[in-house]
Enzyme design. Structure first.
Site, mmCIF file in Angstrom:
data_model
loop_
_atom_site.group_PDB
_atom_site.id
_atom_site.type_symbol
_atom_site.label_atom_id
_atom_site.label_comp_id
_atom_site.label_asym_id
_atom_site.label_seq_id
_atom_site.Cartn_x
_atom_site.Cartn_y
_atom_site.Cartn_z
ATOM 1 N N ASP A 107 0.833 -1.200 0.000
ATOM 2 C CA ASP A 107 0.000 0.000 0.000
ATOM 3 C C ASP A 107 0.869 1.252 0.000
ATOM 4 O OD1 ASP A 107 0.470 1.001 2.706
ATOM 5 O OD2 ASP A 107 -0.795 -0.617 3.440
ATOM 6 N N ILE A 108 0.247 2.389 -0.223
ATOM 7 C CA ILE A 108 0.975 3.634 -0.444
ATOM 8 C C ILE A 108 1.870 4.009 0.738
ATOM 9 C CG2 ILE A 108 -0.890 5.115 0.428
ATOM 10 C CD1 ILE A 108 -0.143 7.082 -1.896
#
Length: 289
Positions: A107-108
């Site tokens: 994820d980011i």
């Protein structure tokens, strides 16, 4: 000799098998002018198109290549972002046949080891739960952690998408007065935000998350964030053998590159810095329009 359509597309480097199955279901693939359906098989002479664009489907898969990338926080695991944010594909080298496929996602807000390959079958096996390829993360958690919490996390916790657990938890040395603790955790699947959700189920918050190992491959300690290296044949074949694929015999790396020395690191850091400056300038010019 015919093969399943999703396997042919994966071997051509279009994407992983699971991704190709989704594309087939979405009606994006056609064979000889007809929209394909799951279960279709194709011959080497068949004309395959993706979104109307012809795809070359050679009888033999292209040379298998794998990149190790050190993902920084703030990058998306998407090919393109409508908002113009940085993606993990932005700095990868150009590939002649097929395209780079990300092995799983981060994820980011997660950094660390991310693998890319042009071999859809390898990507599929590395991601598929049945092969139980272990991932290891270094995680910093905020909150009090008790022994009974750790036991629950290794015994199994019921999440909204099923039972999940860590195969191992190792506490790292830290300041006794700190409210943050570092742990190395391992698990043998890669569900969405699984590491964060497991810790959050015990009432503690993950404040930093770094993937440090995928299978037997460990993130090179000196590899700078935003930098990548291509795997040599021994590392590549160790990865292939771990999911019961035969050895690759060819490589574009003619000479063993050896360790990341000062010169290589400096060159790589300069390249990453230039890319970030260029990206920031492009973002600024787009926002001023």
């Amino acid at each position: 000799m015919s093969d399943k359509l999703q396997k042919v597309l994966a071997n051509a480097g279009v994407g992983s098998r699971r991704e190709m199955e989704r594309w087939i279901e979405a009606g994006r693939i056609s064979v000889n002018g007809k929209i394909a359906t799951l279960g279709d098989r194709v011959e080497p002479s068949d004309k395959v198109r993706v979104d109307g664009n012809p795809i070359s489907t050679p009888e033999e898969a292209p040379m298998c290549r794998v990149l190790m990338y050190n993902k920084p926080e703030g990058e998306l695991c998407s090919r393109k972002d409508p908002e113009g944010r940085a993606t993990v594909f932005d700095r990868l080298p150009v590939i002649k046949n097929g395209r780079w496929i990300a092995v799983g996602r981060l994820d980011i807000n997660t950094s660390g080891l991310l693998l890319f390959t042009n071999d859809g079958e390898l990507a599929n096996r590395l991601m598929h739960p049945k092969h139980e390829v272990e991932r290891e993360y270094s995680v910093r958690v905020f909150g009090e952690v008790e022994d009974k919490m750790l036991k629950r996390l290794t015994d199994g916790v019921q999440l909204e998408d099923g039972l999940a657990k860590f195969t191992e938890i190792v506490k790292k040395p830290s300041d006794e007065e700190s409210t943050n603790s570092w742990y190395n955790v391992s698990l043998s699947e890669g569900r969405n935000r699984e590491v964060r959700r497991l810790w959050e189920s015990q009432g503690v918050q993950v404040s930093r998350l770094i993937r440090v190992r995928y299978g037997a491959l460990e993130l090179q300690k000196r590899l700078p964030q935003g930098g990548w290296v291509e795997l040599t044949l021994p590392d590549l074949n160790a990865l292939r053998n771990s999911v019961k694929l035969p050895d690759e015999t060819n490589t574009l790396i003619k000479i063993d590159p050896g360790k990341l020395d000062h010169v290589k690191l400096s060159r790589m850091r300069r390249s990453v810095k230039k890319h970030r400056v260029r990206q920031a300038n492009n973002k600024g010019s787009n926002s001023s329009r």
